[in-house]
Scaffold this active site. Structure first.
Site, mmCIF file in Angstrom:
data_model
loop_
_atom_site.group_PDB
_atom_site.id
_atom_site.type_symbol
_atom_site.label_atom_id
_atom_site.label_comp_id
_atom_site.label_asym_id
_atom_site.label_seq_id
_atom_site.Cartn_x
_atom_site.Cartn_y
_atom_site.Cartn_z
ATOM 1 N NE ARG A 177 25.292 -16.622 -20.516
ATOM 2 C CZ ARG A 177 24.070 -16.007 -21.177
ATOM 3 N NH1 ARG A 177 24.270 -14.393 -21.901
ATOM 4 N NH2 ARG A 177 23.304 -17.451 -21.669
ATOM 5 N NE ARG A 208 17.171 -16.719 -20.134
ATOM 6 C CZ ARG A 208 18.225 -16.660 -21.192
ATOM 7 N NH1 ARG A 208 19.058 -17.108 -22.037
ATOM 8 N NH2 ARG A 208 18.116 -16.025 -22.064
ATOM 9 C CG HIS A 247 5.274 -11.793 -13.554
ATOM 10 N ND1 HIS A 247 3.867 -11.067 -12.601
ATOM 11 C CD2 HIS A 247 5.676 -11.171 -12.242
ATOM 12 C CE1 HIS A 247 4.460 -10.703 -11.570
ATOM 13 N NE2 HIS A 247 5.508 -10.667 -11.220
ATOM 14 C CE LYS A 305 21.451 -9.305 -32.397
ATOM 15 N NZ LYS A 305 22.374 -10.269 -31.323
ATOM 16 N NE ARG A 360 17.182 -12.496 -27.929
ATOM 17 C CZ ARG A 360 17.638 -11.478 -27.935
ATOM 18 N NH1 ARG A 360 18.975 -11.626 -29.109
ATOM 19 N NH2 ARG A 360 18.725 -10.090 -26.871
ATOM 20 C CB ALA A 377 -0.914 0.162 1.716
#
Ligand code: BG6
Length: 484
Positions: free
Chosen positions: A466, A335, A240, A382, A348, A18
């Protein structure tokens, strides 16, 4: 005819969500003149607080600028506070009487929005009490806004959904997945269905893989207690990332109507088989002894709020197949991870190789379409071009739509601003429908059960890296080409 009053009630008004998100968001919407003319904000919590104390609590997060002080005072005048328990009628009766006073003043029923900024164990009692004591009278409407966790698997989520369904209609329930409020997530449908360029190639004949990534460069930051109970699969992937996946994979809806869109999203979820353990890499971060700060030197298990020896994953990579005519055989890589090398969320889309290549072997790189959700919102492709100049060499370059250079004078609204405004407007496009939630859980529940039962240990990775090498390897095994 007077304008009907709108009343926005924040349950858990004294809590973190809140203070950090909901009140500041209400202020920004109010400041920008986006809310209905007659609007009031009621905080509700168990603590004995004055409204002044409550305002003091959230004001620092409102970032009130110099010229806005007067308007902020006006906003504060619309705020009141009601103290009450979450499971007893008295507080809710009091709340209802406060709203009833406004209704008298405006001579008509108020429209009521109830935001549950609360831990999930009180979702059920609070919604029961609302139903019992605080529903809008005829001519007004009532909407309930809740945030994850919506259970922790298919069964517990269904239990909550059934409870809600016993009290409210689907069109009164607004389940927030704040990723749906992000600019670039909202842009996905426009890119796909508003451009002739992508439609014809958006399928298994042309697309080699889709990767949806979420990376955060920090650890649990004191949220270890909450996090450990859920883990990254439930905290980020099941909600998500799956939401983004459905928007990338769904068929064109019959219209922009919320039901048409959500029908298509549900079809995608129904076409995905439950994730198998072989299609997953799980990781858990350890501290980096050379880390730049204290946080980086701390591993997940060093967080005092995390139970000793926890095997909860803080990184996960999963490969999903959408088993339908458009996508069968195209790996969707989801991922996500905490304590990684950067903050980034993106989609991607990697296209297949050009058939009948006439260029020197290895010169052509795969075309990629990247939708960068954050930071620095962008869409870029790309692609190969001729290196400028006398030669005929090919090189890879980018067609780049970066928002911070293209839209220099537009402020991108925060996800919460957009979503809360949508609740006022009654638009459910960006909220998760009951069946959608259920099908998303079905994809992950068998895996979650197996991980728990077999205590499958996560692979260690170093804070700031990574993630586990095995993640990249699994992607390569499924045909992903790292272009660097
Ligand atoms: C939340 C998760 O839903 O999303 C958090 O619970 C995560 O663990 C957060 O940090 C990320 O949201 P954003 O908008 O900062 O990318």
């Amino acid at each position: 005819q007077m304008e009907p009053p709108h009343v926005f009630v924040v349950f858990g008004a004294s809590g973190d969500l809140a203070k950090k998100k909901i009140y500041p968001t209400l202020w920004w919407l109010y400041r920008d003149g986006l809310l209905p003319k007659v609007v009031y904000f009621i905080g509700y919590a168990r603590s004995d607080l004055s409204i002044e104390a409550l305002v003091k609590h959230f004001e620092p997060n409102c970032k009130v600028k110099d010229g806005e002080k007067e308007q902020f005072t006006e906003f504060v005048k619309k705020c009141t506070y009601v103290m009450g328990a979450y499971d007893k009628p008295e507080g809710f009766e009091k709340l209802d009487s406060v709203i009833a006073e406004l209704e008298q003043k405006y001579n008509g029923p108020a429209n009521r929005l109830y935001y549950l900024a609360l831990p999930p164990n009180v979702f059920a009692p609070v919604t029961s009490q609302i139903k019992e004591h605080c529903m809008a009278g005829s001519g007004g409407w009532t909407r309930i806004i809740i945030e994850k966790p919506f259970g922790r698997d298919t069964a517990t989520s269904a239990e909550l959904s059934n409870h809600l369904a016993s009290l409210f209609h689907e069109d009164q329930i607004y389940r927030i997945d704040h990723y749906l409020g992000k600019e670039m997530v909202q842009n996905l449908m426009v890119l796909r269905f508003g451009n002739r360029l992508f439609g014809p190639s958006w399928n298994r004949d042309h697309i080699a893989s889709v990767t949806i990534s979420f990376k955060e460069p920090f650890g649990t930051q004191g949220r270890g207690g909450y996090f450990d109970e859920f883990g990254i699969l439930r905290d980020v992937m099941q909600n998500h990332l799956m939401q983004i996946l459905t928007l990338v994979a769904m068929e064109k809806p019959a219209s922009l109507n919320a039901e048409d869109i959500r029908d298509e999203k549900v079809k995608v979820l129904k076409s995905i088989r439950p994730v198998r353990v072989d299609d997953v890499v799980l990781g858990q971060y350890v501290g980096d002894p050379n880390g730049k700060d204290e946080d980086a030197r701390q591993g997940y298990l060093d967080d005092p709020t995390v139970p000793k020896g926890s095997t909860t994953a803080t990184y996960a990579l999963a490969v999903l197949n959408v088993n339908n005519e458009r996508w069968d055989g195209v790996p969707f890589f989801l991922r996500c991870g905490k304590a990684l090398n950067e903050r980034k969320a993106e989609v991607r889309v990697q296209f297949r190789e050009v058939p009948g290549d006439i260029y020197p072997s290895g010169a052509l790189k795969r075309t990629e379409l990247v939708i960068r959700v954050q930071p620095n919102e962008a869409v870029y492709i790309k692609l190969m071009t001729k290196r400028p100049g006398m030669g005929f060499d090919v090189e890879e370059t980018e067609l780049d739509l970066s928002y911070n250079s293209r839209y220099t004078d537009v402020r991108l609204p925060d996800a919460y601003e957009r979503l809360i405004l949508e609740v006022f407007c009654g638009s459910q496009i960006n909220f998760v429908r009951t069946d959608e939630l259920d099908y998303a859980w079905k994809i992950f529940t068998p895996l979650l059960d197996q991980i728990e039962k077999e205590k499958i240990p996560p692979i260690e990775y170093v804070y700031g890296s990574r993630g586990p090498r095995e993640g990249d390897e699994l992607m390569q095994k499924h045909g992903f080409v790292f272009t660097g």
